[in-house]
Scaffold this motif. Structure first.
Motif, PDB file in Angstrom:
ATOM      1  N   ALA A 177       0.819  -1.215   0.000  1.00 20.93           N
ATOM      2  CA  ALA A 177       0.000   0.000   0.000  1.00 20.93           C
ATOM      3  C   ALA A 177       0.851   1.261   0.000  1.00 20.93           C
ATOM      4  O   ALA A 177       0.512   2.241  -0.672  1.00 20.93           O
ATOM      5  N   VAL A 178       1.952   1.246   0.739  1.00 21.22           N
ATOM      6  CA  VAL A 178       2.732   2.481   0.854  1.00 21.22           C
ATOM      7  C   VAL A 178       3.851   2.592  -0.179  1.00 21.22           C
ATOM      8  O   VAL A 178       4.246   3.709  -0.540  1.00 21.22           O
ATOM      9  N   PHE A 179       4.350   1.447  -0.672  1.00 21.27           N
ATOM     10  CA  PHE A 179       5.484   1.503  -1.602  1.00 21.27           C
ATOM     11  C   PHE A 179       5.078   1.386  -3.073  1.00 21.27           C
ATOM     12  O   PHE A 179       5.756   1.946  -3.938  1.00 21.27           O
ATOM     13  N   ASP A 180       4.024   0.637  -3.367  1.00 20.21           N
ATOM     14  CA  ASP A 180       3.688   0.374  -4.773  1.00 20.21           C
ATOM     15  C   ASP A 180       2.791   1.467  -5.338  1.00 20.21           C
ATOM     16  O   ASP A 180       1.682   1.220  -5.805  1.00 20.21           O
ATOM     17  N   GLY A 181       3.253   2.665  -5.295  1.00 20.35           N
ATOM     18  CA  GLY A 181       2.491   3.790  -5.810  1.00 20.35           C
ATOM     19  C   GLY A 181       3.286   5.066  -5.632  1.00 20.35           C
ATOM     20  O   GLY A 181       4.394   5.062  -5.090  1.00 20.35           O
ATOM     21  N   GLY A 189      -8.288   4.601   0.461  1.00 15.21           N
ATOM     22  CA  GLY A 189      -8.945   3.373   0.903  1.00 15.21           C
ATOM     23  C   GLY A 189      -8.271   2.799   2.127  1.00 15.21           C
ATOM     24  O   GLY A 189      -7.102   3.090   2.420  1.00 15.21           O
ATOM     25  N   LEU A 190      -9.004   1.972   2.872  1.00 14.25           N
ATOM     26  CA  LEU A 190      -8.423   1.288   4.019  1.00 14.25           C
ATOM     27  C   LEU A 190      -7.399   0.266   3.549  1.00 14.25           C
ATOM     28  O   LEU A 190      -7.514  -0.293   2.461  1.00 14.25           O
ATOM     29  N   VAL A 191      -6.413   0.013   4.385  1.00 15.04           N
ATOM     30  CA  VAL A 191      -5.439  -1.049   4.140  1.00 15.04           C
ATOM     31  C   VAL A 191      -5.722  -2.158   5.149  1.00 15.04           C
ATOM     32  O   VAL A 191      -5.693  -1.921   6.357  1.00 15.04           O
ATOM     33  N   ARG A 192      -6.013  -3.357   4.647  1.00 14.28           N
ATOM     34  CA  ARG A 192      -6.325  -4.485   5.526  1.00 14.28           C
ATOM     35  C   ARG A 192      -5.086  -5.352   5.689  1.00 14.28           C
ATOM     36  O   ARG A 192      -4.461  -5.760   4.708  1.00 14.28           O
ATOM     37  N   THR A 193      -4.711  -5.631   6.928  1.00 14.66           N
ATOM     38  CA  THR A 193      -3.642  -6.571   7.227  1.00 14.66           C
ATOM     39  C   THR A 193      -4.146  -7.535   8.292  1.00 14.66           C
ATOM     40  O   THR A 193      -5.277  -7.417   8.773  1.00 14.66           O
ATOM     41  N   ARG A 194      -3.301  -8.463   8.696  1.00 14.13           N
ATOM     42  CA  ARG A 194      -3.719  -9.400   9.740  1.00 14.13           C
ATOM     43  C   ARG A 194      -3.934  -8.698  11.077  1.00 14.13           C
ATOM     44  O   ARG A 194      -4.570  -9.246  11.975  1.00 14.13           O
ATOM     45  N   PHE A 195      -3.419  -7.475  11.206  1.00 16.35           N
ATOM     46  CA  PHE A 195      -3.594  -6.735  12.453  1.00 16.35           C
ATOM     47  C   PHE A 195      -4.927  -5.999  12.510  1.00 16.35           C
ATOM     48  O   PHE A 195      -5.391  -5.642  13.587  1.00 16.35           O
ATOM     49  N   GLY A 196      -5.520  -5.735  11.356  1.00 16.39           N
ATOM     50  CA  GLY A 196      -6.785  -5.012  11.334  1.00 16.39           C
ATOM     51  C   GLY A 196      -6.877  -4.097  10.127  1.00 16.39           C
ATOM     52  O   GLY A 196      -6.331  -4.389   9.057  1.00 16.39           O
ATOM     53  N   PHE A 197      -7.546  -2.966  10.315  1.00 20.13           N
ATOM     54  CA  PHE A 197      -7.745  -1.990   9.246  1.00 20.13           C
ATOM     55  C   PHE A 197      -6.918  -0.743   9.554  1.00 20.13           C
ATOM     56  O   PHE A 197      -6.958  -0.224  10.670  1.00 20.13           O
TER      57      PHE A 197
END
Length: 260
Positions: A177-181, A189-197
């Motif tokens: 989300a932070v590097f590929d752009g 948009g929200l970024v979903r990881t195993r830790f949450g949103f």
């Protein structure tokens, strides 16, 4: 889970082999963070039973054998053809994703984490995160105060700041989300990881330098190989499902823990 809830879990079957409510309930505990844990459990158990039956039919496993990784690997190795990525495949991917092949790239970012907890409702948490993101898109100056008030990360104490990040410093979903752009500012948009949103804000980018194709080729080949294998297994399970009599389960695209 109460008796009433247990009664509400209808059993399923694959080619006449029953998948009971208790098995579905136990499996659903592995999917507590899914929007529909029971449906996810049904799919996982149905896929497992499909593969077990096929392994037995081919003599890879005995009728009473539990499905394990060794049986799955033997079955997939025998039945699924996975082509190796070619040099041109790797080159095309490299040329199409230049942001992924840079070294010494730095991103300065902040986030607000809505953490997933064992007993929390995922849909409600997502809704809260989405509402907060909409408000911050309209009032971006409120980011630090909102992070201090709402974020479940220790970075809340510094307004959500994560400082400088290098590739490899964060989980893959967050990294992409932070590097590929190239975006600067609040991500839409929200970024979903195993830790949450996560609500993410990128403050600054230091571009770094491109990794030559020859250095990246092996990594690209591994990535493309896994992606092709994943798709091939999905298609294989879909073929098995189309030939089977399945009751009480909607397999959809046949996603499950065996094809992740």
């Amino acid at each position: 889970m109460t008796d009433t809830t247990m009664a509400a879990i209808a059993p399923a079957s694959v080619n006449g082999v029953a998948i009971g409510a208790e098995a579905i309930r136990e499996e659903s505990l592995l999917y507590r963070d899914d929007a529909d844990a029971i449906a996810s459990a049904r799919r996982a158990l149905a896929i497992r039973e499909l593969l077990r039956q096929r392994a037995v039919a081919l003599g890879i496993a005995d009728a009473g054998t539990e499905l394990d990784d060794a049986v799955v690997d033997a079955l997939i190795g025998r039945e699924v053809s996975v082509p190796e990525p070619t040099e041109s495949d790797c080159r095309r991917y490299y040329d199409g994703h230049p942001a992924r092949f840079r070294r010494n790239e730095i991103v300065y970012a902040s986030h607000i984490l809505f953490a997933v907890t064992g007993g929390g409702a995922l849909a409600a948490l997502r809704h809260q995160a989405e509402q907060t993101l909409r408000r911050l898109l309209a009032e971006p100056e409120a980011f630090e105060a909102t992070a201090r008030e709402m974020s479940n990360c220790p970075s809340a104490g510094v307004g959500g700041s994560l400082g400088q990040l290098l590739r490899g410093d964060s989980v893959p979903e967050f990294e992409r989300a932070v590097f590929d752009g190239e975006a600067i500012g609040l991500l839409p948009g929200l970024v979903r990881t195993r830790f949450g949103f996560h609500i993410v804000r990128v403050e600054r980018r230091v571009p770094g330098e491109a990794v030559p194709f020859d250095e990246a080729r092996a990594e690209i080949a591994r990535f493309l190989g896994e992606r092709v294998r994943h798709k091939a297994i999905q298609q294989y399970i879909a073929i098995l499902a189309a030939q089977a009599s399945i009751v009480g389960v909607a397999l959809g695209e046949a996603n499950g823990p065996l094809v992740q």
